[in-house]
Design an enzyme around this catalytic site. Structure first.
Site, PDB file in Angstrom:
ATOM      1  N   GLU A 117       3.680   3.259  -9.352  1.00  0.00           N
ATOM      2  CA  GLU A 117       4.401   4.493  -9.626  1.00  0.00           C
ATOM      3  C   GLU A 117       5.877   4.231  -9.897  1.00  0.00           C
ATOM      4  OE1 GLU A 117       3.345   6.206  -5.924  1.00  0.00           O
ATOM      5  OE2 GLU A 117       5.064   5.368  -4.898  1.00  0.00           O
ATOM      6  N   CYS A 125      13.525   4.835 -10.457  1.00  0.00           N
ATOM      7  CA  CYS A 125      13.135   3.992  -9.325  1.00  0.00           C
ATOM      8  C   CYS A 125      11.807   3.334  -9.715  1.00  0.00           C
ATOM      9  CB  CYS A 125      12.972   4.882  -8.089  1.00  0.00           C
ATOM     10  SG  CYS A 125      12.364   4.015  -6.652  1.00  0.00           S
ATOM     11  N   CYS A 135       2.385  -3.409  -0.908  1.00  0.00           N
ATOM     12  CA  CYS A 135       3.453  -4.242  -0.349  1.00  0.00           C
ATOM     13  C   CYS A 135       2.918  -4.976   0.871  1.00  0.00           C
ATOM     14  CB  CYS A 135       4.649  -3.383   0.052  1.00  0.00           C
ATOM     15  SG  CYS A 135       6.031  -4.362   0.687  1.00  0.00           S
ATOM     16  N   CYS A 175       5.968  -2.679   7.007  1.00  0.00           N
ATOM     17  CA  CYS A 175       6.866  -1.831   7.812  1.00  0.00           C
ATOM     18  C   CYS A 175       6.049  -0.622   8.288  1.00  0.00           C
ATOM     19  CB  CYS A 175       8.058  -1.372   6.973  1.00  0.00           C
ATOM     20  SG  CYS A 175       8.934  -2.751   6.217  1.00  0.00           S
ATOM     21  N   CYS A 187       6.183   3.103   6.754  1.00  0.00           N
ATOM     22  CA  CYS A 187       6.133   3.240   5.300  1.00  0.00           C
ATOM     23  C   CYS A 187       4.695   3.343   4.812  1.00  0.00           C
ATOM     24  CB  CYS A 187       6.825   2.028   4.676  1.00  0.00           C
ATOM     25  SG  CYS A 187       6.439   1.776   2.946  1.00  0.00           S
ATOM     26  N   CYS A 227       8.345   5.698  -1.070  1.00  0.00           N
ATOM     27  CA  CYS A 227       7.646   4.672  -1.827  1.00  0.00           C
ATOM     28  C   CYS A 227       6.170   4.644  -1.469  1.00  0.00           C
ATOM     29  CB  CYS A 227       8.285   3.311  -1.640  1.00  0.00           C
ATOM     30  SG  CYS A 227       8.303   2.743   0.051  1.00  0.00           S
TER      31      CYS A 227
HETATM   32  S1  SF4 Z   1       9.453  -0.162   3.462  1.00  0.00           S
HETATM   33 FE1  SF4 Z   1       7.370  -0.238   2.598  1.00  0.00          FE
HETATM   34  S2  SF4 Z   1       7.579  -0.905   0.454  1.00  0.00           S
HETATM   35 FE2  SF4 Z   1       9.529  -1.354   1.537  1.00  0.00          FE
HETATM   36  S3  SF4 Z   1       9.262  -3.482   2.268  1.00  0.00           S
HETATM   37 FE3  SF4 Z   1       8.582  -2.184   3.962  1.00  0.00          FE
HETATM   38  S4  SF4 Z   1       6.369  -1.967   3.653  1.00  0.00           S
HETATM   39 FE4  SF4 Z   1       7.243  -2.730   1.744  1.00  0.00          FE
END
Ligand code: SF4
Length: 369
Positions: free
Chosen positions: A108, A121, A128, A132, A135, A362
């Site tokens: 996206e 963006c 990913c 985290c 997220c 994100c």
């Molecule tokens: S916040 Fe989400 S997209 Fe960004 S590095 Fe951490 S896991 Fe990956």
């Protein structure tokens, strides 16, 4: 109506797309012409179409003979990204696009229009691997890296739509790029750096967007930050710190176990020294997790010590994901946090949270499929 899509994190690991024009530098484009039995001058002609006129369909490159169009379509323009849907909010000033890559992978990008600029963006990976916990993208893991062309083409497509008036608000020009969509850009280092070069070089080598208007973000892959500093680029580096202490950061940003705060700030200082650019520090403010006054003071003090006046903190009110225990901090807590960071001599502002109503944090759109 769009048919339901598989969840991005259900998708199996897939390979890179076939070679595309935007994967190649000037030498590579000329070598491709030789391979195809075409004169080398066609390389510049095709690149001017793609980067200068933002044309990605060889059939519409009318300054090329028809036979050449067919040849390059097959060899250098594989199906790359198809828009699955656009979602608009903020009175149409924010538009999120969900793309499907040639192998079905979802990714996206988000276009945000402001009175003085238009910012895109973009994603550097599908999914990913940084995990985290707050997220949405991180929960799904890494699907695959995006190719250089898949990164560049998000930009070309948005620039073309803006130019053609296909985005609410009338015709405009794409001015700013932030690598803050899905993925950790520096974990896909080579392709991201190549994409940055294509984005900032003038035509026929690239899209000609000012380096000063390009932001590459990272959760703090310290060796890659140092490497980026030595690339001879001067894009802005945004470091997603999210807390100044290792104890919490080990949990909030698990890669901290490998490169702790002090190493990340050392690398950031190296980047500032080499490029002369101010570092952007991103801080997702999460209720009762990292929003304490003492953390604000520690953040300001550590940043001031490491970077002096060459740093700016962006506080990002957390965009809560559905069903998550993580939430944004109350406004008075947020204001106090900002005040305490600034009291340490470090500029600090709250980032506007465009696109919350369309799940623009994100990865959320791709995750919802
Ligand atoms: S916040 Fe989400 S997209 Fe960004 S590095 Fe951490 S896991 Fe990956």
């Amino acid at each position: 109506m769009t048919a339901p899509l598989p969840l991005v994190f259900d998708a199996p690991r897939r390979g890179m797309p076939p070679r595309h024009l935007a994967d190649l530098d000037a030498d590579g484009r000329r070598a491709a012409m030789v391979e195809l039995g075409l004169p080398k001058f066609r390389a510049d002609q095709i690149a001017r179409q793609y980067y200068g006129r933002l044309q990605a369909d060889p059939a519409a490159m009318t300054d090329l003979p028809a036979a050449v169009r067919d040849t390059i379509a097959g060899a250098l323009f594989p199906p790359l990204l198809t828009p699955v849907r656009h979602i608009a909010c903020d009175s149409g000033e924010t538009r999120k696009t969900l793309w499907r890559a040639g192998d079905g992978t979802l990714l996206e990008s988000v276009l945000m229009r402001y009175p003085d600029r238009a910012t895109l963006c973009i994603s550097s990976q599908a999914g990913c691997g940084m995990a985290c916990p707050f997220c949405a993208t991180g929960q799904g893991g890494l699907n695959r890296n995006l190719s250089t062309a898949e990164i560049v083409d998000q930009v070309r497509a948005a620039a073309a739509d803006l130019r053609d008036g296909a985005v609410p608000g009338g015709a405009g020009r794409l001015s700013n790029i932030v690598f803050m969509g899905m993925g950790e850009p520096l974990a896909n280092y080579k392709r991201v750096v190549n994409a940055v070069r294509r984005i900032v070089s003038p035509a026929p080598d690239g899209l000609g967007i000012s380096q000063r208007n390009v932001v590459v973000s990272t959760v703090g892959l310290a060796p890659a930050i140092r490497k980026l500093a030595d690339e001879g680029l001067s894009v802005t580096l945004a470091v997603s710190l999210h807390t100044p202490d290792d104890e919490l950061r080990d949990t909030l940003v698990p890669v901290n176990n490998r490169w702790p705060v002090a190493e990340v700030l050392d690398a950031a200082r190296y980047y500032a020294d080499k490029t002369g650019r101010r570092i952007s520090v991103e801080y997702a403010l999460i209720r009762d997790i990292n929003d304490h006054p003492w953390r604000a003071e520690m953040l300001g003090a550590k940043l001031h010590k490491a970077l002096g006046s060459r740093v700016h903190v962006n506080v990002i009110p957390l965009n809560p994901t559905p069903g998550s225990k993580w939430d944004a901090s109350p406004k008075p807590v947020e204001r106090e946090f900002v005040r305490r960071v600034e009291a340490q001599g470090v500029p600090c502002t709250v980032r506007d949270t465009r696109g919350q109503e369309i799940a623009a944090a994100c990865g959320q759109l791709a995750a919802e499929g």
